[in-house]
Design an enzyme around this catalytic site. Structure first.
Site, short mmCIF file in Angstrom:
data_model
loop_
_atom_site.label_atom_id
_atom_site.label_comp_id
_atom_site.label_asym_id
_atom_site.label_seq_id
_atom_site.Cartn_x
_atom_site.Cartn_y
_atom_site.Cartn_z
N ASP A 106 31.27 24.23 -50.68
CA ASP A 106 30.69 23.57 -49.51
C ASP A 106 30.48 24.53 -48.34
O ASP A 106 29.47 24.50 -47.65
CB ASP A 106 31.66 22.44 -49.10
N LYS A 189 35.78 11.79 -38.87
CA LYS A 189 34.37 12.11 -39.07
C LYS A 189 34.23 13.63 -39.24
O LYS A 189 34.31 14.38 -38.27
CB LYS A 189 33.49 11.66 -37.90
N PRO A 190 34.05 14.08 -40.49
CA PRO A 190 33.86 15.52 -40.69
C PRO A 190 32.44 15.93 -40.32
O PRO A 190 31.58 15.08 -40.09
CB PRO A 190 34.10 15.68 -42.20
N GLU A 263 39.66 21.18 -28.94
CA GLU A 263 39.77 22.55 -29.48
C GLU A 263 38.35 23.08 -29.54
O GLU A 263 37.58 22.71 -30.43
CB GLU A 263 40.38 22.51 -30.89
N GLY A 265 35.22 26.30 -28.31
CA GLY A 265 34.77 27.63 -28.69
C GLY A 265 35.71 28.75 -28.25
O GLY A 265 36.56 28.58 -27.39
N CYS A 297 36.91 30.16 -34.88
CA CYS A 297 37.04 30.05 -33.42
C CYS A 297 37.97 31.11 -32.87
O CYS A 297 37.83 31.56 -31.75
CB CYS A 297 37.56 28.66 -33.06
N GLU A 395 29.68 32.90 -27.42
CA GLU A 395 30.30 32.85 -28.75
C GLU A 395 29.21 32.98 -29.81
O GLU A 395 28.35 32.10 -29.92
CB GLU A 395 31.04 31.51 -28.92
N LYS A 465 40.74 27.65 -20.20
CA LYS A 465 39.37 27.80 -19.69
C LYS A 465 38.41 26.95 -20.53
O LYS A 465 38.71 25.81 -20.87
CB LYS A 465 38.99 29.28 -19.64
#
Ligand code: NAP
Length: 492
Positions: A106, A189-190, A263, A265, A297, A395, A465
């Protein structure tokens, strides 16, 4: 555990995956709409899953609400819940091959890394929270009136867990394991790009004895996620994803006074001081930016090198990076698989073009690898960009490393702290005093010294932050799924 410890393990074959359904109230249910799941190593369709509608999400929330309000789970002694979670850990280990196969297919994760990192960490987390479930106790408070006062730690109720595409298995477990240990019910919810392990875990959780309705899985996109956040019957949102969507989620949750953990970036700096063990440091630097094709991340995409070492480090990196095995995730020797999706690959290639346009020197990689139609990007190292470049400030979320130099400790810390993010940071030094001094001044939720991505269920992580707030892992995560009730009984 470190992020790229590899244990080749038994060979894993590409699995056939049936079309996914919704898991609501302990039943597999067909959905009204569907979306395709793509194999990133070939670009071909693996299967389809349900693209949940608002009504279907509402049904899942109702199932969770009913299980929480009327079921036994929240009222079980913590020790009993712990027993069930230990069975989950046991089943995860027993079905490791299935989980490795599905997650690698996947997400494009190399099987040799997926087993020790994604799958075994999942088992470890369930075991860790199985133990902590037993310590959900309160305290007796001595008060100056004739009354007996004590506190109880209680579950919050229904938790909406929303997870991103890059570590589907681990990041759903960081939410579901502590939420269940505390006695909550969950709707997960993935990400629609990588939903398959969530469906396999629903099967495992049910087999382990998690009661019907206590864990529900709704696959789907932003529509399903937002429906979950907006539903007034959901008591808490645990969100992992980008800073932009995290802010939007926080606004919706804030308007409803719903607690939220975010949680978000990251864009970590990896600082190599002149007193580092260079051999070890280079290994950690490469691991920190190529692991999971940089879709991590807590990756270390910004390398800061002490001036006297700068040219030497660039030379070593140019050679070493091109030698890291890249290719089919189902080849047991592969270290770098494809990126998880075509959109992500295009985004990273655009950053590399931007770097070139700003005068950056690409000293390794910088291009797509043409292999089986997959979304492969050669690991890329870029030098010579100014600190304010978007390529350094934002990012990138791909296997791209920028390299800057610094003249002293203060400048290293200023550069390290000089982006909006604050999830992770790391430094390489053999000087113990410097290690502690610099670790204290880096603005990040976790700091690693002389290695990268040393993670354990007992060690909390999370951001400061623009990287979010709240902590996952550790007792801190369990606490975030509970509330404290005080009971005061008159003794008159
Ligand atoms: P994303 O685009 O923010 O998506 C995260 C999840 O939110 C997905 O399931 C997504 O579904 C869903 N979503 C999108 N819009 C929504 C809305 N309006 N309401 C509710 N849910 C919504 O992030 P991603 O691209 O999947 O993941 C990469 C990001 O996650 C990076 O920024 C990375 O740093 C961050 N991340 C952070 C951590 C950490 O621990 N701090 C760990 C891993 C990843 P769709 O996919 O359909 O949009």
């Amino acid at each position: 555990m470190t992020a790229v410890d590899t244990h080749a393990g038994p060979a894993v074959r590409r699995p056939q995956v049936d079309p996914g359904k919704l898991f609501i109230g302990g039943q597999w249910r067909e959905g009204a709409q569907h979306c395709e799941v793509i194999d990133p190593s070939t670009g071909s369709v693996i299967t389809t899953v349900v693209d949940a509608t608002e009504d279907e999400v509402s049904d899942a929330v109702l199932a969770a609400r009913t299980a929480f309000d009327n079921g036994q789970w929240a009222r079980l002694p913590g020790r009993e819940r712990g027993r069930v979670l230990n069975r989950v850990a046991e089943l995860v280990r027993r079905r490791a091959d299935d989980l490795v196969a599905v997650e690698s297919l996947d997400v494009g994760k190399p099987v040799a890394l997926c087993r020790p990192v994604d799958v075994m960490t999942t088992a470890d987390q369930y075991e860790y929270y199985a133990a902590l479930a037993q310590s959900m106790d309160g305290a007796v408070r001595d008060i100056p009136i004739n009354a007996h006062a004590y506190t109880r730690r209680e579950p919050l109720g229904v938790v909406g867990a929303i997870t991103p595409f890059n570590f589907p298995l681990i990041l759903s477990t960081t939410k579901i394991a502590p939420a269940l240990a505390a006695g909550n019910a969950v709707v997960h919810k993935p990400a629609p790009d990588t939903p398959l392990s969530a469906l396999l875990m629903a099967e495992i959780l049910a087999e382990a004895g998690v009661p019907d309705g206590v864990v529900n899985v709704v696959t789907g996109g932003a529509r399903a996620g937002e429906a979950l956040v907006r539903d007034p019957r959901v008591d808490k949102i645990a969100f992992t994803g980008s800073t932009a969507i995290g802010k939007h989620t926080a606004q919706l949750a804030g308007a409803a006074l719903k607690p939220v953990t975010l949680e978000l970036g990251g864009n970590a700096a990896h600082v190599v001081f002149e007193d580092a063990d260079l051999h070890k440091a280079i290994g950690a630097v490469i691991k920190a930016f190529v692991f999971n094709s940089g879709q991590f991340c807590m990756a270390g995409p910004r390398l800061l090198v002490a001036e006297p070492l700068y040219d030497t480090v660039l030379g070593i990196l140019a050679d070493a990076v091109s030698g890291v095995p890249i290719g089919d995730p189902f080849d047991g020797t592969t270290v770098i698989g494809p990126m998880a999706g075509e959109r992500q690959l295009a985004k990273v290639l655009a950053y590399i073009e931007q770097a070139r346009a700003e005068g950056g020197r690409v000293i390794a990689g910088g291009e797509r690898l043409d292999l089986n139609g997959g979304f492969y990007l050669r690991p890329t190292v870029i030098a010579g960009l100014p600190a304010e470049s978007r390529v350094i400030q934002e990012e990138i979320f791909g296997p791209v490393l920028t390299v800057q130099s610094f003249s002293d400790e203060d400048e290293a810390i200023a550069l390290a702290n000089g982006t909006p993010y604050g999830l992770a940071a790391g430094l390489q030094t053999e000087n113990l005093a410097r290690a502690h001094r610099v670790a204290a001044r880096l603005r990040a939720g976790i700091v690693w010294v002389n290695d990268w991505a040393m993670l354990d269920p007992a060690v909390p992580f999370g951001g400061v932050k623009q990287s979010g707030f709240g902590r996952e892992y550790g007792p801190e995560a369990l606490a975030s799924y509970t509330t404290t009730k005080s009971v005061v009984i008159s003794l008159d």
